[in-house]
Design an enzyme around this catalytic site. Structure first.
Site, PDB file in Angstrom:
ATOM      1  N   CYS A 148       9.836  76.391  -0.712  1.00  0.00           N
ATOM      2  CA  CYS A 148      11.245  76.172  -1.513  1.00  0.00           C
ATOM      3  C   CYS A 148      10.795  75.651  -2.830  1.00  0.00           C
ATOM      4  O   CYS A 148       9.857  76.318  -3.505  1.00  0.00           O
ATOM      5  CB  CYS A 148      12.064  75.337  -0.534  1.00  0.00           C
ATOM      6  SG  CYS A 148      13.638  75.204  -1.276  1.00  0.00           S
ATOM      7  N   GLN A 149      11.495  74.610  -3.353  1.00  0.00           N
ATOM      8  CA  GLN A 149      11.123  74.146  -4.498  1.00  0.00           C
ATOM      9  C   GLN A 149       9.681  73.695  -4.678  1.00  0.00           C
ATOM     10  O   GLN A 149       9.092  73.910  -5.875  1.00  0.00           O
ATOM     11  CB  GLN A 149      12.282  72.910  -4.945  1.00  0.00           C
ATOM     12  CG  GLN A 149      12.086  72.400  -6.424  1.00  0.00           C
ATOM     13  CD  GLN A 149      12.500  71.174  -6.430  1.00  0.00           C
ATOM     14  OE1 GLN A 149      12.635  70.342  -5.671  1.00  0.00           O
ATOM     15  NE2 GLN A 149      12.857  71.007  -7.574  1.00  0.00           N
TER      16      GLN A 149
END
Lengths: 377, 442
Positions: A148-149
């Site tokens: 994800c991030q």
């Protein structure tokens, strides 16, 4: 207009009786919940700095993959999503398939962390974590897995330090932020992030959750709980629900300056894919990523749509690069049955086949010490 | 553990008792209903009075809410009221949905056999819906970080109250003087949320031109700074209110549209003979229709801008609120947020500097080690050179000795050679002499 559900009184009575039964059952289960722990796979703390901690999972095979992998999760939510429960743990699966795994826990930023920047996270904490893993494994290059991030961080890191990475795996990772496929991408364009950071300093996790819940309000705030009642007969189902509930609302705050740059430079100006992003004064050029790349995305991801993830493969100079897609959404990539039966084996095989070392392929520093040792003997 | 068990047992007993009472009342009602409808044709069932089963269901829901509301409060596991509210028996959604639609259906079905409502009934229906929709949305569209302001900013309903308060305090006289406001307010009530938003814009425009200017007037005197701060606070509150009104209006509009869609879909399903057979089926239709309607709203750039405006206005209120709080906290012996932020920044910069210095120290240590190693090698080389020099000198000495010895040897050799030559010459002479002697003898 006729009332659709009162007319059939018999059916209504059945539903009420059934609801009564389930309500009592749920009450009983909630009063006696015992096993709702998360992140239970054994691991050792090997390094910590400020809020950040680096853990090493205990390998499950005698001779694990010779090149360890470091997992970098998002700042939003917690990394134990990858190890949520024993029978649905991506980490546990990868360990059982012979991988040697380290993971970064970013911790919970407090008020004093409002000035932390992306430079501090990537060139600071992350780089030091990579160096620790390199030192411990006595290798010049290790494998990096970003989620994800954390995947975006890993992509940036790989462009800044290609000499330290052997392979790069990214999961549900946004790289091209100029898309209308996800509401976050649409909303971020008008988000007054400067005002938010100036006012709040560290953006509270609860506020972030309001935004996430708003993406699917009826599903996430209403139907999810109705669904729990539907399946509350089984204690295990309720326990799993509670674990997921814990993860969803266990949201760290966001260090102000870091999220300011993330929203402005990435969501609003899309600088990463344009090779114009600057971290700590250095320009992040994705063409410097030359190591093998595996890009994993979820086909129905409403947070990080495929259109935000897929452009990475065209932006790097790696010759060995591929996609792996899963049906389902953002969360499913960690806990769905497909994740356990298909994703974990695929990742393990991809990494293992690219992590075979020639004999004595140890780091330069270690080569010298071994050589000295040989001379001495 | 014992307490927990007792608590659970007490509850179970109370629950079973309540169930028995409910079932009894249900049985009574059912009996009454059966008698009332005895002999009626099945085809007429659609005209059944709502009261009977609907009331029982409501009674049952209310009982569940009351019982379990109290139940969770005393739960030893720390399960709070929210836990209960998240179950379908919580007051917010599943149960209220039933109540709402039962009543809505009652309103509409009471107007004409075909279900086509007359305007008054329809308005009543809409008002009821909006009130409930707002209640439903309250939970996930508030800003939890603004806990001190939750009452102020929590929902459109509360904002209305806040608006009234602000109005009475700051612009009451002005409002009273305004002609035509009652008419406009009445119009807003007739038009519903959109009309309300229109009136608000009209009001805001008038405010900007009159009271707004007064509030922005530069204050003078001893309390100038504080007055200005309070003025800014009020101004930001008004701006926030304006943004929230538009924001709530957008939700109301979507809510109304979604409600109409549900009704239309339901009608179509009935006409096709595919009406929901269970309440769950109806519920699914309801929430998915609402979700789709909200998604359409959310993905529009207009909503994104509106959301940005609301957040921006909220932050400004929060900032002004913090400023005012800090102003008052100055008199107390506690550090303010600004002071702490200064410390945090200093701490951050110091940490960064320490890290940088630590890194440099490590690099220097590394260099030192390398230099030391090099120096160690130099010493060793010097020693080796010294050793070699010594050996060379010894060898030279030996060489010299040898050469001397060799020189002597050469001299001896020469002497020997000379002597040998002389011996040979003497021998030759001797031989010559002996030969001559021999001849002579002969």
């Amino acid at each position: 207009m006729r009332n659709p559900f009162v007319e059939n009184t018999e059916q209504l009575m059945k539903e009420m009786t059934e609801a009564n039964r389930k309500l009592l059952k749920l009450s009983d289960i909630l009063m006696n919940l015992s096993d709702t722990d998360v992140g239970t796979t054994p691991k050792d703390l090997v390094y910590e700095e400020d809020r950040m901690r680096l853990f090493h999972y205990k390998p499950m095979m005698k001779t694990p993959c010779p090149v360890p992998m470091l997992v970098t999760y998002a700042l939003v939510n917690r990394q134990y999503m990858l190890d949520l429960q024993q029978d649905r743990s991506l980490i546990r699966n990868l360990l059982s398939l012979g991988l040697d795994i380290y993971i970064i826990d970013w911790g919970y930023p407090g008020p004093a962390d409002r000035y932390l920047t992306l430079d501090d996270y990537i060139n600071g904490y992350m780089n030091r974590a990579v160096d620790i893993v390199r030192e411990r494994s006595k290798l010049d290059k290790i494998n990096l897995v970003g989620v994800c991030q954390g995947g975006t961080f890993s992509v940036i890191y790989a462009a800044l330090y290609p000499e330290k990475l052997r392979n790069l795996v990214v999961m549900v990772t946004p790289v091209d932020f100029d898309t209308d496929d996800g509401l976050l991408h649409v909303w971020a364009r008008d988000l007054p992030i400067d005002n938010m950071v100036d006012t709040l300093g560290v953006i509270p996790g609860d506020l972030m959750n309001v935004g996430f819940v708003m993406l699917k309000p009826f599903q996430l705030m209403v139907d999810k709980y109705v669904g729990l009642m539907e399946n509350c007969d089984e204690k295990e189902v309720v326990e799993n629900f509670v674990r997921m509930e814990k993860w969803i609302f266990d949201s760290p705050g966001q260090a102000g300056e870091a999220i300011r740059q993330f929203v402005n430079d990435l969501y609003k100006n899309n600088l990463l894919i344009k090779n114009k992003l600057k971290i700590g004064g250095q320009t992040v050029d994705l063409r410097r990523i030359n190591m093998p790349l595996l890009n994993i995305f979820a086909e129905q991801d409403h947070l990080v749509p495929p259109s935000a993830s897929k452009p990475l493969n065209d932006a790097v100079s790696s010759e060995d690069k591929s996609f792996f897609s899963l049906r389902g959404g953002h969360i499913g990539i960690y806990v769905s049955s497909q994740s356990q039966t298909e994703l974990a084996p695929a990742v393990a095989e991809w990494i293992t086949t690219r992590s075979q070392l020639p004999k004595k392929a140890v780091s330069g520093r270690n080569k010298k010490s071994e050589s000295a040792k040989n001379q001495a003997t | 553990m014992e307490t927990e068990r007792k608590w659970g047992t007490d509850f179970s007993e109370a629950w079973l008792g309540a169930q028995a009472n409910l079932m009894q009342s249900w049985a009574d009602a059912w009996l009454g209903f059966s008698k009332a409808t005895e002999g009626a044709e099945r085809a007429k069932e659609s005209t059944r009075p709502w009261g009977t089963t609907g009331d029982i269901y409501n009674q049952w829901l209310n009982m569940c809410q009351e019982m379990f509301g109290e139940y969770w409060k005393g739960a030893p596991l720390g399960i709070d009221e929210q836990t209960f509210e998240k179950t379908p028996w919580g007051a917010q959604t599943y149960a209220r949905l039933y109540e709402f639609w039962a009543n809505a259906a009652k309103i509409l079905s009471g107007t004409s056999p075909g279900g086509k409502g007359i305007p008054e009934s329809y308005q009543e229906f809409c008002d009821f819906w909006l009130e409930n929709y707002n209640e439903l949305l309250r939970g996930f569209f508030t800003f939890p970080h603004l806990e001190p302001l939750r009452g102020l900013l929590g929902s459109a309903a509360e904002l209305s109250q806040m608006y009234a308060d602000v109005l009475s305090k700051f612009s009451g006289p002005w409002m009273e003087a305004m002609q035509g406001l009652p008419e406009k307010t009445a119009e807003a009530l007739r038009k519903g949320p959109q009309g309300y938003a229109d009136v608000h814009r009209w009001w805001l425009q008038a405010y900007e031109q009159t009271w707004g200017r007064v509030l922005r007037m530069t204050p003078l005197g001893l309390t100038r700074e504080t007055s200005e701060m309070l003025q800014r606070g009020t101004e930001s509150l008004i701006e926030h209110y304006a943004a929230m009104t538009d924001y709530s209006s957008a939700f109301y509009r979507v809510g109304t549209e979604a409600m109409q869609k549900v009704a239309t879909k339901l009608g179509d399903m009935y006409n096709k003979g595919q009406a929901p057979k269970t309440y769950k089926e109806f519920y699914t239709l309801w929430w998915t229709t609402n979700e789709e309607a909200l998604y359409e709203l959310f993905k529009s750039p207009e909503f994104s801008r509106l959301l940005g405006r609301v957040v921006d206005a909220t932050m400004r209120v929060r900032k002004r609120y913090d400023d005012i709080m800090e102003e008052y906290l100055k008199a107390l012996p506690v550090p303010t947020r600004s002071e702490m932020n200064d410390l945090y920044k200093t701490l951050y910069l110091l940490k960064k500097e320490v890290r940088e210095n630590t890194k440099q120290v490590r690099e220097l240590e590394e260099k030192l080690r390398t230099t030391e190693t090099a120096l160690g090698k130099e010493e060793s080389l010097k020693k080796e050179v010294r050793e070699n020099t010594k050996q060379v000198r010894e060898l030279e000495e030996k060489l010299r000795t040898t050469e001397t010895a060799l020189g002597k040897e050469e001299s001896l050799k020469k002497e020997v050679r000379e002597n040998t030559k002389q011996v040979r010459e003497l021998e030759e002479k001797l031989r010559t002499t002996e030969t001559a002697l021999g001849k002579e003898e002969s």
